[in-house]
Enzyme design. Structure first.
Site, PDB file in Angstrom:
ATOM      1  N   ASP A 157     -10.706   9.048  36.654  1.00  0.00           N
ATOM      2  CA  ASP A 157     -10.769   7.574  36.682  1.00  0.00           C
ATOM      3  C   ASP A 157     -12.186   7.008  36.627  1.00  0.00           C
ATOM      4  O   ASP A 157     -12.364   5.786  36.718  1.00  0.00           O
ATOM      5  CB  ASP A 157      -9.982   6.994  37.870  1.00  0.00           C
ATOM      6  N   GLU A 193     -21.217  19.055  46.714  1.00  0.00           N
ATOM      7  CA  GLU A 193     -22.118  19.148  45.569  1.00  0.00           C
ATOM      8  C   GLU A 193     -23.387  19.923  45.947  1.00  0.00           C
ATOM      9  O   GLU A 193     -23.830  20.816  45.216  1.00  0.00           O
ATOM     10  CB  GLU A 193     -22.512  17.753  45.058  1.00  0.00           C
TER      11      GLU A 193
END
Lengths: 327, 327
Positions: free
Chosen positions: A174, A264
């Site tokens: 998205d 991350e």
């Protein structure tokens, strides 16, 4: 007339052979690969990389981009993937790895690949039940897409190990991608390219901060306000990785054990990356080519929501048009 | 040497003339048109309709689609319009009318038109202060886009009155459009085409319900659960209008006076449309080619939100990269 009989038999056998070969050609192979004691089901579509844009052969000699998208069953999933597919269908030399959090691959995703002539592979890998967000859970309760991104990494290492050049990027279904982002990725020289991401972490834009030397720009920090103590306070959308790095660090994976927000950073650390090795792109990190937009959860009426929840097991509970809206 | 002087003068004048003509050519005309006692500022970009896709001339003879998008200042506006523009840039013979709820036209929108080679026009029309939603207001407090859609209608009637063929569609900036929707629109024969819309009104899909006769399909109702008593219980995304109808009913407009949810119905009534005149498309309303997705409001930190609010008046309060994220 034995000779004629032999001829007919030969003809029938030949027709049968052609039939078999044609079916095999159209068959989308389902391969089972054992991975962390579970089954990774792989639905391989088209592996030959050609330019998606018929009229644009200019980037065939450039590095392929491997775009990894974890995705899961929700009312807006088909809309989001349709929109993303239409964006990616314009990018040449792009290879799309969709990893569905599902038991079986969704047919509409295969159709999307075929219809938009996108090259890629469609994998399915379920999140374990105890790590799965419920509809009502807050987004931060568990990191999302861990299993799916790892499946993609595993697949890349097993199937693209001959690729000496290429860029791996983790792109949510998205987010918003300006086409120019892909030109930036192809500028990655050595290891990892970085750039600003719009609307993320409570900020208008999260970005690496740069030092300018006489000849160069280097990353000397980040403007992140949320957990700035992280080694790499960046969103997944803000970096892409040279495929050689993925192959060299053949055991690097995302982990549920990373503290919240550190997924991350831990992954980049496992790739042995130092800040000074990051390559700032997007005009010295002054341009925004990707936004961490999110599609609003649909406010379905109770009955409709129940129908949606049941549909994943019994799709016959839906009318034809309802089925087409979500599958 | 008077002759030489004349020559030089002629040359200077000629150069000057070329300079003026070039500036005029590049100048994006700002025209003032009086409309309902207010000023409609029109920023005309490119009016010649040509195919957007270089390699696709097949639909040049088909009806042009006029895609009307009201849009307003919010953190995700640039992302949404970038994504939508990239979708529309693939559709040939499309004319995009963007109507900004703003005092002045945003430069990034002009850049988007130019970069993606989309034909269209960029208008600005402000919502009156007493009808304007605040960030914290619920979406239903006022109907949105009324002024902007009316400005577009006004512009179409004034500037495209020679167009005998064409389809007018009202498309929000954050909906999801499957490319195949545009093929459906071009099938409109007489007045108004209708089709299902995914994820709207609390339902997985809102759709016209059809009666099948020996030779035809006609609309005999709607499956809407929310205010089903409306004459046309449809979302704006679920219909498109033959331009001749817009010209014939030259005073039809959207109105703030429509009761909540009745804006579409009242507008269609003002076009003198009967249910049986609606043309069901998208494979007899069994396919979903548009979803009423919404982009989630960004959860900006307080300081960032203030910076965003101030930026509309003093954009210098932003860094270069922040400016690029939203303008």
């Amino acid at each position: 007339m034995p000779h004629q009989h032999t001829n007919s038999l030969f003809f029938v056998l030949f027709a049968f052979f052609i039939l078999i070969m044609t079916s095999l050609y159209n068959f989308k192979t389902i391969i089972d690969l054992s991975f962390e004691n579970s089954i990774l089901r792989t639905n391989i579509l088209l592996l030959n990389l050609t330019c998606n844009k018929d009229n644009n052969n200019k980037c065939l000699n450039e590095d392929p981009i491997i775009f990894v998208t974890p995705t899961s069953y929700r009312p807006e999933q088909k809309a989001d993937l349709t929109r993303l597919g239409q964006t990616l269908g314009n990018i040449c030399n792009l290879f799309w790895i969709i990893v569905e959090d599902a038991q079986l691959p969704s047919k509409f995703i295969d159709d999307l690949f075929n219809r938009l002539k996108i090259k890629g592979v469609h994998l399915v890998k379920q999140t374990p039940a105890d790590k799965k967000l419920k509809f009502s859970d807050p987004r931060w309760k568990f990191p999302r897409g861990v299993e799916q991104r790892n499946s993609a990494l595993f697949w890349i290492r097993n199937n693209l190990n001959s690729w000496k050049r290429g860029i791996v990027y983790f792109g949510d279904d998205d987010n918003t991608y300006d086409w120019r982002l892909f030109d930036e990725m192809r500028k990655i020289n050595q290891k990892i390219g970085v750039w600003p991401v719009g609307i993320v972490g409570g900020m208008l834009v999260e970005t690496p901060l740069l030092d300018r030397t006489l000849t160069n720009y280097t990353v000397n920090g980040f403007n992140s306000l949320w957990k700035p103590e992280r080694p790499f306070p960046m969103d997944m959308a803000g970096f892409a990785i040279n495929i050689s790095l993925i192959h060299e660090h053949s055991t690097s994976l995302f982990s549920y054990k990373s503290p919240r927000g550190f997924m991350e950073s831990r992954f980049l650390q496992s790739l042995d990356i130092k800040r000074e090795e990051l390559e700032p792109l997007a005009m010295h990190c002054t341009k925004v080519f990707v936004w961490h937009t999110r599609t609003q959860k649909s406010a379905l009426m109770a009955d409709e929501f129940q129908k949606f929840n049941m549909a994943i097991n019994i799709s016959s509970s839906l009318s034809t048009v309802e089925e087409d809206a979500i599958f």
